[in-house]
Enzyme design. Structure first.
Site, PDB file in Angstrom:
ATOM      1  CB  CYS A 116      -0.970  -0.002   1.174  1.00 34.95           C
ATOM      2  SG  CYS A 116      -2.142  -1.348   1.045  1.00 34.95           S
ATOM      3  CG  HIS A 261      -3.211   3.440   1.663  1.00 37.55           C
ATOM      4  ND1 HIS A 261      -3.648   3.081   0.411  1.00 37.55           N
ATOM      5  CD2 HIS A 261      -3.376   2.356   2.460  1.00 37.55           C
ATOM      6  CE1 HIS A 261      -4.043   1.824   0.450  1.00 37.55           C
ATOM      7  NE2 HIS A 261      -3.891   1.363   1.669  1.00 37.55           N
ATOM      8  CG  ASN A 291      -6.825  -0.908   0.933  1.00 40.75           C
ATOM      9  OD1 ASN A 291      -6.049  -0.530   0.058  1.00 40.75           O
ATOM     10  ND2 ASN A 291      -6.397  -1.372   2.102  1.00 40.75           N
TER      11      ASN A 291
HETATM   12  O1  UT7 Z   1      -4.033  -1.255   3.429  1.00 35.99           O
HETATM   13  C1  UT7 Z   1      -3.020  -1.817   4.193  1.00 35.99           C
HETATM   14  C2  UT7 Z   1      -3.175  -1.549   5.633  1.00 35.99           C
HETATM   15  N1  UT7 Z   1      -4.388  -2.111   6.139  1.00 35.99           N
HETATM   16  C3  UT7 Z   1      -5.008  -1.521   7.141  1.00 35.99           C
HETATM   17  O2  UT7 Z   1      -4.572  -0.478   7.565  1.00 35.99           O
HETATM   18  C4  UT7 Z   1      -6.210  -2.183   7.752  1.00 35.99           C
HETATM   19  C5  UT7 Z   1      -6.159  -2.052   9.254  1.00 35.99           C
HETATM   20  N2  UT7 Z   1      -7.218  -2.770   9.947  1.00 35.99           N
HETATM   21  C6  UT7 Z   1      -8.525  -2.431   9.855  1.00 35.99           C
HETATM   22  O3  UT7 Z   1      -8.890  -1.546   9.106  1.00 35.99           O
HETATM   23  C7  UT7 Z   1      -9.511  -3.147  10.742  1.00 35.99           C
HETATM   24  O4  UT7 Z   1      -8.804  -3.942  11.654  1.00 35.99           O
HETATM   25  C8  UT7 Z   1     -10.543  -4.031   9.982  1.00 35.99           C
HETATM   26  C9  UT7 Z   1     -11.528  -3.160   9.237  1.00 35.99           C
HETATM   27  C10 UT7 Z   1      -9.844  -4.929   8.973  1.00 35.99           C
HETATM   28  C11 UT7 Z   1     -11.304  -4.900  10.936  1.00 35.99           C
HETATM   29  O5  UT7 Z   1     -11.974  -4.078  11.892  1.00 35.99           O
HETATM   30  P1  UT7 Z   1     -11.838  -4.361  13.464  1.00 35.99           P
HETATM   31  O6  UT7 Z   1     -12.677  -3.368  14.129  1.00 35.99           O
HETATM   32  O7  UT7 Z   1     -10.365  -4.363  13.792  1.00 35.99           O
HETATM   33  O8  UT7 Z   1     -12.473  -5.774  13.620  1.00 35.99           O
HETATM   34  P2  UT7 Z   1     -11.841  -7.131  14.188  1.00 35.99           P
HETATM   35  O9  UT7 Z   1     -10.971  -7.764  13.167  1.00 35.99           O
HETATM   36  O10 UT7 Z   1     -11.247  -6.893  15.543  1.00 35.99           O
HETATM   37  O11 UT7 Z   1     -13.127  -8.006  14.378  1.00 35.99           O
HETATM   38  C12 UT7 Z   1     -14.212  -7.595  15.253  1.00 35.99           C
HETATM   39  C13 UT7 Z   1     -15.364  -8.555  15.057  1.00 35.99           C
HETATM   40  C14 UT7 Z   1     -14.957 -10.016  15.135  1.00 35.99           C
HETATM   41  O12 UT7 Z   1     -16.009 -10.736  15.722  1.00 35.99           O
HETATM   42  P3  UT7 Z   1     -15.962 -11.133  17.304  1.00 35.99           P
HETATM   43  O13 UT7 Z   1     -14.714 -11.956  17.461  1.00 35.99           O
HETATM   44  O14 UT7 Z   1     -15.898  -9.827  18.039  1.00 35.99           O
HETATM   45  O15 UT7 Z   1     -17.229 -11.882  17.492  1.00 35.99           O
HETATM   46  C15 UT7 Z   1     -14.850 -10.421  13.690  1.00 35.99           C
HETATM   47  O16 UT7 Z   1     -15.068 -11.797  13.483  1.00 35.99           O
HETATM   48  O17 UT7 Z   1     -15.929  -8.364  13.758  1.00 35.99           O
HETATM   49  C16 UT7 Z   1     -15.954  -9.613  13.079  1.00 35.99           C
HETATM   50  N3  UT7 Z   1     -15.761  -9.358  11.646  1.00 35.99           N
HETATM   51  C17 UT7 Z   1     -16.771  -9.121  10.802  1.00 35.99           C
HETATM   52  N4  UT7 Z   1     -18.082  -9.087  10.975  1.00 35.99           N
HETATM   53  C18 UT7 Z   1     -18.851  -8.806   9.903  1.00 35.99           C
HETATM   54  C19 UT7 Z   1     -14.580  -9.277  10.986  1.00 35.99           C
HETATM   55  N5  UT7 Z   1     -14.820  -8.970   9.695  1.00 35.99           N
HETATM   56  C20 UT7 Z   1     -16.158  -8.881   9.563  1.00 35.99           C
HETATM   57  C21 UT7 Z   1     -17.008  -8.604   8.479  1.00 35.99           C
HETATM   58  N6  UT7 Z   1     -18.344  -8.572   8.683  1.00 35.99           N
HETATM   59  N7  UT7 Z   1     -16.529  -8.345   7.230  1.00 35.99           N
END
Ligand code: UT7
Length: 334
Positions: A116, A261, A291
């Site tokens: 990225c 980005h 993204n």
């Molecule tokens: O471009 C390169 C650099 N990339 C980035 O900078 C991305 C950085 N990370 C992020 O933007 C975020 O971490 C994400 C958007 C990818 C994820 O968001 P989050 O708030 O960190 O969610 P999480 O991974 O901690 O997951 C929270 C919950 C989990 O469920 P439980 O364990 O709390 O029951 C996941 O299973 O959300 C669940 N989950 C989803 N639910 C519905 C994860 N993905 C999804 C989804 N739809 N697509």
């Protein structure tokens, strides 16, 4: 950079494939929701290719627009640099395919693999080519086709919902005005976090490089420790922005347009708040395109240019963070 020529961005272009994939479309494929995706990332929809289209095809369309905007012919280009984490084929690089599609031959081509932050790394190489006098006109492009490499099941939902396909391009030339052009680029990497956001297979460390087991286990898809990446992104981006501002004796108040980005709208809102930049001086298109990794920054730039958001003399700040980890910033006097 004493003794080197100042380098300006002459023309910009972008392209996304026509097929729009909404959050509701993803709900059909996996256990996710429009509400979750919009709340956590800001994304409403993204564009994905149909089979047979690769990043070089998207790069071609973006490049032709940039070349037209620069009021030059493709044959006037001296070099091509493509940043992509999703190459057209394993090898040769996407830039070789793009060169042929542009009807060019013999000019040097180069691929940059810095995810990225790839566009900023490519911009740095292109700038040095022109600044040093080695080349007069360099095409710099970021192009990604993520969609053909994503896990379309609930297992991959954290990553799959954020990525889109697209390309952005620009032409670099020596600046006619010593005050205007690229002022600085600051680039960094921290390889100890390489596996926090990566695709493991196929890999040349394996023999064979790809097995049915790897496919079955989903090791061919991107995997990310989302929270860990998020925390580093919101730390490193302000850091590298301050590095750019300090190096140029500027303050955030001097910046007319800030392009981050497009990884996650929440990351950019948080970084913007930390930096104290007015929201109207930032630009985002992640809501419509997701993204697009190395393509995101040049896609934003092109939309801003075509919308007339930039006046000669404006100060443009760019910053990115991605897999590697890699991160960087650019400061440009438009
Ligand atoms: O471009 C390169 C650099 N990339 C980035 O900078 C991305 C950085 N990370 C992020 O933007 C975020 O971490 C994400 C958007 C990818 C994820 O968001 P989050 O708030 O960190 O969610 P999480 O991974 O901690 O997951 C929270 C919950 C989990 O469920 P439980 O364990 O709390 O029951 C996941 O299973 O959300 C669940 N989950 C989803 N639910 C519905 C994860 N993905 C999804 C989804 N739809 N697509």
């Amino acid at each position: 950079m004493q003794g080197l020529r100042k380098v300006a961005i002459r023309g910009t272009g972008m392209y996304v494939p026509p097929r729009v994939v909404t959050n509701a479309d993803l709900e059909e494929l996996m256990d996710t929701s429009d509400e979750w995706i919009q709340q956590r990332t800001g994304i409403r929809e993204r564009h994905w290719v149909d089979a047979g289209t690769g990043p070089a095809h998207l790069a071609l369309e973006a490049s032709l627009r940039a070349i037209e905007a620069a009021e030059i012919e493709p044959g006037e280009l001296d070099a091509i640099i493509v940043a992509s984490l999703s190459p057209h084929h394993e090898f040769p690089g996407t830039s070789a395919f793009l060169q042929d599609m542009l009807g060019l031959s013999e000019i040097p081509v180069m691929d940059i693999r810095c995810q990225c932050t790839g566009f900023l790394y490519a911009l740095n190489v292109g700038q040095l080519y022109v600044a040093s006098g080695q080349h007069e006109r360099v095409l710099v492009c970021g192009a990604e086709v993520h969609s053909t490499g994503l896990d379309m099941t609930t297992r991959g939902r954290d990553v799959t919902v954020i990525f889109g396909d697209g390309a952005g391009a620009l032409v670099l030339e020596p600046s006619e005005d010593a005050e205007r052009g690229i002022l600085s680029l600051h680039l960094h990497a921290e390889g100890k976090h390489a596996k926090k956001l990566w695709v493991e297979a196929p890999g040349t460390v394996f023999s064979p490089r790809l097995t049915e087991e790897m496919v079955r286990e989903g090791r061919i898809y991107p995997h990310m420790d989302g929270r860990f990446v998020f925390k580093h992104a919101v730390t490193r981006m302000p850091e590298v922005v301050h590095e750019a501002l300090d190096a140029n004796k500027c303050t955030i108040g001097d910046v007319d347009l800030c392009i981050f980005h497009q990884a996650n709208l929440r990351i950019n809102e948080y970084v913007g708040q930390q930096l104290g930049i007015a929201p109207e001086r930032t630009y985002s298109n992640i809501q419509r395109y997701g993204n697009c990794s190395a393509a995101s920054i040049p896609m934003c730039l092109d939309e801003c240019v075509r919308a007339g958001r930039l006046e000669p003399g404006d100060l443009v700040l760019m910053a990115g963070f991605g897999s590697g980890f890699t991160w960087g910033s650019a400061l440009i006097r438009w």
